[in-house]
Design an enzyme around this catalytic site. Structure first.
Site, PDB file in Angstrom:
ATOM      1  N   HIS A 138       0.814  -1.211   0.000  1.00  0.00           N
ATOM      2  CA  HIS A 138       0.000   0.000   0.000  1.00  0.00           C
ATOM      3  C   HIS A 138       0.853   1.268   0.000  1.00  0.00           C
ATOM      4  O   HIS A 138       0.403   2.321  -0.475  1.00  0.00           O
ATOM      5  CB  HIS A 138      -0.926   0.016   1.219  1.00  0.00           C
ATOM      6  CG  HIS A 138      -1.966  -1.062   1.179  1.00  0.00           C
ATOM      7  ND1 HIS A 138      -2.779  -1.348   2.249  1.00  0.00           N
ATOM      8  CD2 HIS A 138      -2.325  -1.945   0.203  1.00  0.00           C
ATOM      9  CE1 HIS A 138      -3.586  -2.345   1.938  1.00  0.00           C
ATOM     10  NE2 HIS A 138      -3.327  -2.726   0.707  1.00  0.00           N
ATOM     11  N   PHE A 387      -1.040  -8.061   5.141  1.00  0.00           N
ATOM     12  CA  PHE A 387       0.297  -7.488   5.007  1.00  0.00           C
ATOM     13  C   PHE A 387       0.320  -6.146   4.272  1.00  0.00           C
ATOM     14  O   PHE A 387       1.297  -5.825   3.587  1.00  0.00           O
ATOM     15  CB  PHE A 387       1.245  -8.484   4.317  1.00  0.00           C
ATOM     16  CG  PHE A 387       1.071  -9.899   4.781  1.00  0.00           C
ATOM     17  CD1 PHE A 387       1.119 -10.214   6.126  1.00  0.00           C
ATOM     18  CD2 PHE A 387       0.822 -10.916   3.878  1.00  0.00           C
ATOM     19  CE1 PHE A 387       0.943 -11.519   6.567  1.00  0.00           C
ATOM     20  CE2 PHE A 387       0.644 -12.225   4.303  1.00  0.00           C
ATOM     21  CZ  PHE A 387       0.698 -12.525   5.651  1.00  0.00           C
ATOM     22  N   CYS A 388      -0.734  -5.354   4.408  1.00  0.00           N
ATOM     23  CA  CYS A 388      -0.814  -4.059   3.721  1.00  0.00           C
ATOM     24  C   CYS A 388      -0.555  -4.209   2.223  1.00  0.00           C
ATOM     25  O   CYS A 388       0.062  -3.345   1.589  1.00  0.00           O
ATOM     26  CB  CYS A 388       0.153  -3.047   4.339  1.00  0.00           C
ATOM     27  SG  CYS A 388      -0.288  -2.570   6.017  1.00  0.00           S
ATOM     28  N   ALA A 389      -1.029  -5.323   1.687  1.00  0.00           N
ATOM     29  CA  ALA A 389      -0.957  -5.585   0.244  1.00  0.00           C
ATOM     30  C   ALA A 389      -2.230  -6.336  -0.137  1.00  0.00           C
ATOM     31  O   ALA A 389      -2.185  -7.429  -0.691  1.00  0.00           O
ATOM     32  CB  ALA A 389       0.290  -6.385  -0.095  1.00  0.00           C
TER      33      ALA A 389
END
Length: 469
Positions: A138, A387-389
């Site tokens: 992100h 995982f901020c993805a």
């Protein structure tokens, strides 16, 4: 100014490698013990390097040696201020050397990779087109809100990544500025991306490229010159350097042409009141050096810690670090391959080169439950979630793009299905025992189940201390 003391005077005697630690670079906290819910204590196995790597002991020692000499930077006449200013600017030189910067490149100190890429987004020329793969973290997926953004589908091979980018660039407006943003190593799969080939494709179509090296720089050498990228961004806390600093390094023209990222002291060269007859207000002349985007009192300790980490990694030698990390990767992958219930997530396939970041799911397990058991019963710290993805993990899990799921706080209770995975990550400070324990724990949990009861609390799976399993 000849009276100014040299930064080299601030040094420390870094301890030699711990003979009990197989890791080539000792890290702070390597002897910390944590309690187990089943009783007793164990040395903590930190296997969440992709989120924040532990500080190198060398970095901590260097910072501790400097701390008594701490002073204001750039604006003080005293001895400690001059020393701190030299330390700060020499750290900029060290980072430039670490990144293989070209003549004319700027090194700007920020708070993190996220901050660095938001800074770059803020200085984009008007009507800039941005191209970014949906596989990005992100930090590199989201900052481009004021630009025309083209999101590219997840490729399944490195060649497909290059071809996808080439097709998108071929269809772009050929007369406007364009920027490609790409990761060097995935924070989900650990896989290395074809950065040099993507840079060549970008430049062939008149676009620039920024490399998110947050996961690459701690594991592999990164050279702006050799990779032929325009900018590199990374975070200190991934590079074994705490204290919340980051770097944006690369071409200076867009940075000099744009308004300062933050307005304030340090960014301004000259400020003067405008006469009332001219409308009042103030006239400002901004710096055209890195200071233009470093307003405010800088984080000198954080900056020095990054420089210390760069020196430590360079002196240790990436050839040795990469070889040993491949040994650890092989241990983990071979161990997980022996558990049929485990599925390792990958874009490019089993043979793709990667850094020490591996994500997986376990049939029959909520990933949050599994990660909680690793921690509570084995003293192993990993990460679970998206995982901020989010788009990448959803693609890898085969879910719908709008299926609910949170970055690290899944709502599903133990045993319930949730949209998240488990990530194990390691690096230069990881001893063999940590990965051996991890592999053994995975096998035992899959074969025998958890030895304790767990419950959901504030969206997290935690041990139920009121009753044993």
């Amino acid at each position: 100014m000849s009276a100014r003391p040299a930064a080299a005077q601030v040094t420390s005697a870094t301890e030699s490698a711990d003979p009990c630690c197989a890791a080539p670079l000792p890290v702070l906290g390597r002897d910390v013990t944590v309690p187990l819910v089943t009783g007793g204590e164990v040395t903590y196995a930190a296997l969440d390097y992709a989120a924040s790597a532990p500080a190198l002991q060398r970095v901590w020692d260097d910072v501790a040696a400097y701390a008594p000499y701490y002073g204001s930077v750039h604006r003080g006449a005293g001895y400690l201020s001059q020393l701190s200013t030299d330390l700060f600017e020499n750290s900029r030189t060290t980072v430039a050397e670490f990144l293989g910067c070209r003549e004319g490149d700027q090194v700007i100190f920020t708070r993190s990779t996220t901050d660095s890429l938001n800074l770059l987004a803020a200085v984009l020329p008007a009507d800039c087109q941005v191209f970014v793969f949906e596989t990005e973290h992100h930090a590199s997926l989201l900052p481009w809100r004021d630009a025309r953004v083209t999101y590219l589908n997840a490729p399944r091979t490195p060649d497909e990544a290059v071809q996808t980018l080439e097709r998108a660039l071929a269809d772009r407006d050929p007369y406007g500025p364009a920027l490609v943003c790409v990761t060097g190593a995935s924070n989900v799969t650990g896989e290395l991306w074809p950065v040099r080939e993507l840079a060549a494709a970008a430049h062939a179509h008149g676009a620039r490229i920024v490399l998110d090296a947050a996961q690459l720089a701690p594991h592999h050498p990164v050279s702006i010159d050799e990779l032929d990228v325009d900018w590199v961004a990374f975070s200190g806390h991934k590079l074994y350097a705490p204290f919340g600093s980051g770097v944006l390094a690369g071409r200076s023209d867009w940075l000099r042409a744009a308004e300062p990222y933050l307005a304030g002291g340090g960014a301004s060269r000259k400020v003067a009141r405008r006469p009332k007859e001219a409308g009042g207000g103030v006239d400002v002349e901004w710096h055209d050096t890195a200071a233009r985007h470093e307003a405010g009192s800088p984080n000198v300790i954080g900056v020095y810690s990054i420089a210390a980490a760069c020196k430590a990694l360079t002196e240790a030698g990436f050839d040795e670090l990469v070889a040993r990390e491949r040994h650890l990767i092989a241990k983990v992958r071979e161990g997980l391959a022996e558990v049929p219930q485990v599925r390792v997530l990958s874009l490019f396939g089993d043979d793709a080169p990667r850094v020490g970041v591996i994500s997986f799911v376990v049939d029959g397990w909520n990933s949050s439950h599994f990660a909680a058991a690793l921690s509570a019963e084995y003293g192993i710290g990993v990460r679970d979630g998206l995982f901020c993805a989010h788009p990448l993990v959803r693609t890898l899990l085969g879910s719908e793009p709008d299926e609910p799921g949170e970055c690290g706080a899944p709502e599903a209770a133990p045993g319930e299905k949730s949209l998240n995975a488990i990530r194990v990550s390691f690096g230069a400070g990881t001893p063999d025992e940590h990965v051996d324990r991890f592999v053994r724990a995975v096998k035992e949990l899959v074969a025998d189940g958890a030895r304790w009861n767990y419950r959901t609390e504030d969206g997290r799976c935690v041990p139920d201390t009121s009753v044993a399993a």
